[in-house]
Design a protein around this motif. Structure first.
Motif, PDB file in Angstrom:
ATOM      1  N   MET B 103       0.754  -1.397  -0.029  1.00  0.00           N
ATOM      2  CA  MET B 103       0.536  -0.171  -0.166  1.00  0.00           C
ATOM      3  C   MET B 103       0.548   0.946   0.298  1.00  0.00           C
ATOM      4  O   MET B 103       1.474   1.142   0.586  1.00  0.00           O
ATOM      5  CB  MET B 103      -0.940  -0.332   1.404  1.00  0.00           C
ATOM      6  N   GLU B 104       0.013   2.654  -0.337  1.00  0.00           N
ATOM      7  CA  GLU B 104       0.986   3.746  -0.544  1.00  0.00           C
ATOM      8  C   GLU B 104       0.147   4.461  -0.115  1.00  0.00           C
ATOM      9  O   GLU B 104      -0.895   5.164  -0.740  1.00  0.00           O
ATOM     10  CB  GLU B 104       1.524   4.384  -1.727  1.00  0.00           C
ATOM     11  N   GLU B 126      -8.211   2.552  -4.752  1.00  0.00           N
ATOM     12  CA  GLU B 126      -8.055   3.346  -3.550  1.00  0.00           C
ATOM     13  C   GLU B 126      -9.115   3.514  -2.607  1.00  0.00           C
ATOM     14  O   GLU B 126      -9.827   4.040  -2.862  1.00  0.00           O
ATOM     15  CB  GLU B 126      -7.615   4.852  -4.985  1.00  0.00           C
ATOM     16  N   PHE B 127      -8.477   4.729  -1.721  1.00  0.00           N
ATOM     17  CA  PHE B 127      -9.025   4.444  -0.315  1.00  0.00           C
ATOM     18  C   PHE B 127      -8.994   6.314  -0.105  1.00  0.00           C
ATOM     19  O   PHE B 127      -7.527   6.403   0.023  1.00  0.00           O
ATOM     20  CB  PHE B 127      -8.850   4.238   0.491  1.00  0.00           C
ATOM     21  N   LEU B 128      -9.706   7.187  -0.029  1.00  0.00           N
ATOM     22  CA  LEU B 128      -9.396   8.107   1.279  1.00  0.00           C
ATOM     23  C   LEU B 128     -10.401   8.456   2.003  1.00  0.00           C
ATOM     24  O   LEU B 128     -11.884   8.171   1.708  1.00  0.00           O
ATOM     25  CB  LEU B 128      -9.505   8.931   0.323  1.00  0.00           C
ATOM     26  N   PHE B 152     -13.946   7.366   1.067  1.00  0.00           N
ATOM     27  CA  PHE B 152     -14.446   6.893  -0.031  1.00  0.00           C
ATOM     28  C   PHE B 152     -13.293   6.182  -0.855  1.00  0.00           C
ATOM     29  O   PHE B 152     -12.052   5.968  -0.619  1.00  0.00           O
ATOM     30  CB  PHE B 152     -14.248   7.777  -1.571  1.00  0.00           C
ATOM     31  N   TYR B 153     -14.214   4.823  -1.133  1.00  0.00           N
ATOM     32  CA  TYR B 153     -13.047   3.503  -1.959  1.00  0.00           C
ATOM     33  C   TYR B 153     -13.674   3.405  -3.356  1.00  0.00           C
ATOM     34  O   TYR B 153     -14.820   3.798  -4.193  1.00  0.00           O
ATOM     35  CB  TYR B 153     -13.613   2.881  -1.082  1.00  0.00           C
ATOM     36  N   PHE B 154     -12.439   3.525  -3.578  1.00  0.00           N
ATOM     37  CA  PHE B 154     -12.463   3.149  -6.072  1.00  0.00           C
ATOM     38  C   PHE B 154     -12.038   2.807  -6.256  1.00  0.00           C
ATOM     39  O   PHE B 154     -11.025   2.312  -5.544  1.00  0.00           O
ATOM     40  CB  PHE B 154     -12.927   4.059  -6.968  1.00  0.00           C
ATOM     41  N   TRP B 174      -4.665   9.399   1.980  1.00  0.00           N
ATOM     42  CA  TRP B 174      -5.566   8.739   0.892  1.00  0.00           C
ATOM     43  C   TRP B 174      -4.131   7.568   0.810  1.00  0.00           C
ATOM     44  O   TRP B 174      -2.408   7.765   0.624  1.00  0.00           O
ATOM     45  CB  TRP B 174      -4.653   9.807  -0.410  1.00  0.00           C
ATOM     46  N   ILE B 175      -4.577   5.973   0.568  1.00  0.00           N
ATOM     47  CA  ILE B 175      -4.346   5.110   0.262  1.00  0.00           C
ATOM     48  C   ILE B 175      -4.476   4.699  -1.126  1.00  0.00           C
ATOM     49  O   ILE B 175      -5.271   3.973  -1.901  1.00  0.00           O
ATOM     50  CB  ILE B 175      -3.885   4.264   1.575  1.00  0.00           C
ATOM     51  N   VAL B 176      -2.753   4.438  -1.836  1.00  0.00           N
ATOM     52  CA  VAL B 176      -2.974   3.491  -3.075  1.00  0.00           C
ATOM     53  C   VAL B 176      -2.492   2.368  -2.823  1.00  0.00           C
ATOM     54  O   VAL B 176      -1.332   1.904  -2.523  1.00  0.00           O
ATOM     55  CB  VAL B 176      -2.229   4.376  -4.248  1.00  0.00           C
TER      56      VAL B 176
END
Lengths: 181, 181
Positions: B103-104, B126-128, B152-154, B174-176
């Motif tokens: 994860m980033e 991604e999640f934020l 938000f998850y997308f 924000w996680i990528v």
DNA sequence: TTTTTTGTTAACAAATAGTTAACAGCTTGC
DNA sequence: GCAAGCTGTTAACTATTTGTTAACAAAAAA
């Protein structure tokens, strides 16, 4: 499952490597790599690993079907709270459950003196960032004290345990991958 | 890498399945599974996937669990800021770069009127979560307004674009996944 | 005891992973 | 112009090895 093909090509090009360059560095034939990248053949685990190492990735990231979830918003008011059996720990799910999600984002609120019970242990990786308060984490024999703004990245396989050190609430965003809820 | 063997056996037994049961359910020979579980042979990706499905896991989880990063703390003061070319967008890395991370995690600070340029598009998810302010997100033709506490998850593959709607700064975690930095 | 489980392992056949080698398409330079 | 480099692709082959069948011993159940 044919993400493999696409992903390998993508990563190789991102590193500016030609087929023959990657081939010579991995000891695999350019021909083979071409066939893999076009889905004409399926590599053995050994060769796949070989390629992954050179591309600085893992087999898992290459394969695991990044099947798509539906895009979703979860409002503050809609969060589901999971009441932890340990006193004073509130865990809110930041997404609605979905088997295709790769991450599980959680919001932790730890009341004063709250302390996780047993050492948890599972697979995958975890990340957390402290938004408020002060947290103590124990993993293996190491103790870490995290203040607001500090973040922590670790392997879930390391047994871990945590405790609120602040006089008020401590709040965290905690992400687990792969999801366990 | 030989975790595969061990993990398959572990999961099979955890589900109370015998070799022959798992075999008949997957269409693979008991003999084959035995050999895999003992590391005498290495399954093709197809058979491995087959087994994983039945054991309710993924190839990645079976193989990659030794893809371990070292546990690491990153202090608030140590964060590296990446200056986005678009005005007023500050992105801080919440970890130190490491190819084995899955994860980033990023910390976004958007100044008033800050707006992402092009629509981004990559692989993964991604999640934020909005910690402060008000954010507008556009993906596909949908517009979402997120307030503090909303998350938000997308899918990263959906083209996305965002804008600060608040008069002050807007801040996000924000996680990528997988990492792109 | 016999019968039905359990998992293991030779010996084999079939499949295919991976090779070599030749191919066409593009650039770069002479 | 046309070599001499690249780039990636693909046909043909073989050598490996995946996955099978079938027989094995050990333990549990009848």
């Amino acid at each position: 499952m044919q993400n493999i093909s696409v992903n390998i090509r993508r990563l190789r090009q991102k590193q500016g490597l030609s087929l023959r360059e990657l081939a010579s560095q991995t000891g695999i034939t350019p021909s083979m790599i071409s066939q893999i990248e076009n889905g004409k053949t399926s590599p053995s685990l050994a060769t796949l690993k070989n390629i992954c190492d050179k591309l600085e990735t893992t087999i898992g990231q290459l394969i695991d079907d990044k099947a798509s979830t539906s895009d979703q918003v979860l409002r503050l008011t809609e969060r589901k709270t999971m009441h932890q059996k340990e006193q004073g720990i509130y865990i809110e799910l930041l997404t609605t459950p979905d088997p295709y999600k790769q991450m599980e984002p959680l919001y932790f609120t730890l009341q004063p003196n709250a302390c996780s019970g047993n050492e948890y242990r599972h697979y995958g990786q975890e990340f957390l960032v402290v938004l408020k308060g002060k947290l103590e984490i124990l993993l293996n024999n190491n103790k870490y004290i995290l203040n607001k703004g500090d973040s922590f990245y670790f392997n879930s396989s390391t047994p871990h345990k945590y405790r609120n050190l602040s006089k008020g609430n401590t709040e965290l965003v905690w992400i687990v991958t792969p999801p366990s809820f």
